[in-house]
Design an enzyme around this catalytic site. Sequence first.
Site, PDB file in Angstrom:
ATOM      1  N   HIS A   1      35.977   7.041 -99.574  1.00  0.00           N
ATOM      2  CA  HIS A   1      36.040   5.604 -99.822  1.00  0.00           C
ATOM      3  C   HIS A   1      36.123   5.331-101.316  1.00  0.00           C
ATOM      4  O   HIS A   1      35.739   6.181-102.126  1.00  0.00           O
ATOM      5  CB  HIS A   1      34.812   4.896 -99.236  1.00  0.00           C
ATOM      6  CG  HIS A   1      34.869   4.687 -97.763  1.00  0.00           C
ATOM      7  ND1 HIS A   1      34.783   5.732 -96.870  1.00  0.00           N
ATOM      8  CD2 HIS A   1      35.016   3.557 -97.017  1.00  0.00           C
ATOM      9  CE1 HIS A   1      34.862   5.262 -95.627  1.00  0.00           C
ATOM     10  NE2 HIS A   1      35.022   3.940 -95.699  1.00  0.00           N
TER      11      HIS A   1
ATOM     12  N   SER B   1      34.745  -1.120 -94.217  1.00  0.00           N
ATOM     13  CA  SER B   1      34.007  -0.489 -95.317  1.00  0.00           C
ATOM     14  C   SER B   1      34.777  -0.448 -96.625  1.00  0.00           C
ATOM     15  O   SER B   1      34.178  -0.459 -97.705  1.00  0.00           O
ATOM     16  CB  SER B   1      33.603   0.938 -94.915  1.00  0.00           C
ATOM     17  OG  SER B   1      34.721   1.662 -94.420  1.00  0.00           O
TER      18      SER B   1
END
Length: 330
Positions: free
Chosen positions: A312, A68
């Site tokens: 993230h 990711s």
Amino acid sequence: MLRPARKLRTAPGPHPARNSAPDSRTPRKSRKSVLLGAAALGAALALTSTSAQAATPAPRHYVALGDSYAAGAGVPGQSAGLCLRSDRNYGHLVAAALKAANYTDVTCAAAKVKAMTHAQYDAFIRVNDPQLDAVTPDTDLVTLGIGGNDLGVTDLGLGDLVATCIAGAVVNPFGTPCKDVFHHGYWDWSSWSWQYGNDDLADRIEAARPQVDDVLKRIHAKAPNARVLLVGYPSVLPADGASCVFRQPIAPGDVPYLHGVLGKLNAMLKSTAAANGATFVDTATPTAGHDVCSGDRWIEGALPGSPAVPFHPNATGEKVMADAVLAALR
């Protein structure tokens, strides 16, 4: 370095009129030296620029592999279903900067190292083919960002770790609940002190080492002429937990431990890259100070302030990671 034109000395003699007013014109010899020097400098800069471009030619076929963090999960615009692949991830940005003739992006959220050689399933749904299938003999550039999800034991990967740490902080916000779980903390009555046992996360990092090693070997075998870059993880958390107080739902006492875990993961990736003819790309250094607890976040926290999956990189973070890749290619 260009040296300034030297002033002409005035010869003494019986001609005061000749020296009564300074000559405003630049001496012909000095003008010639300046012009020649400027031309030489311009040629040197042109040569340097040409050499830099020649050092990073446009790839014929660039393949981006990874999880990711490589996919740019949550950063618009998204594609590839549950893989959460962004058209602004660092792979896309690098491909555009290098003007790659062909670019193949098979990155996928929640990918573990095994997703390089096996199809990836999330909740029994096939979400991605084996990523190494995209690497072909004509591939001349590969970026690989992998290993973080192997810290978890379920399909959530890194999400496993985050969920455990947040849950622990709810019941023990002033302690080290996350570290206690993974590092097996316990009270030792004999020494009347808190002790730690085996560190599960350190063990999982070492367990991933031979797998990453194998993947790099497979890439070299499938694309012998490819330049391979193993991209590390950015600075998700600071070294000091004090800056995270009331900012993220993680116990401040756990922050240094988790920062250290990420450091061990990057160290493993760096040494494994070096052992396999790959280039390690440090993304922790350029993102330091812009972690989830920063006032200027390039890595989003539990409640993202800009589009990205929690914990993230956002679009700026992906751009900084792309710049790190490009710098490593020079």
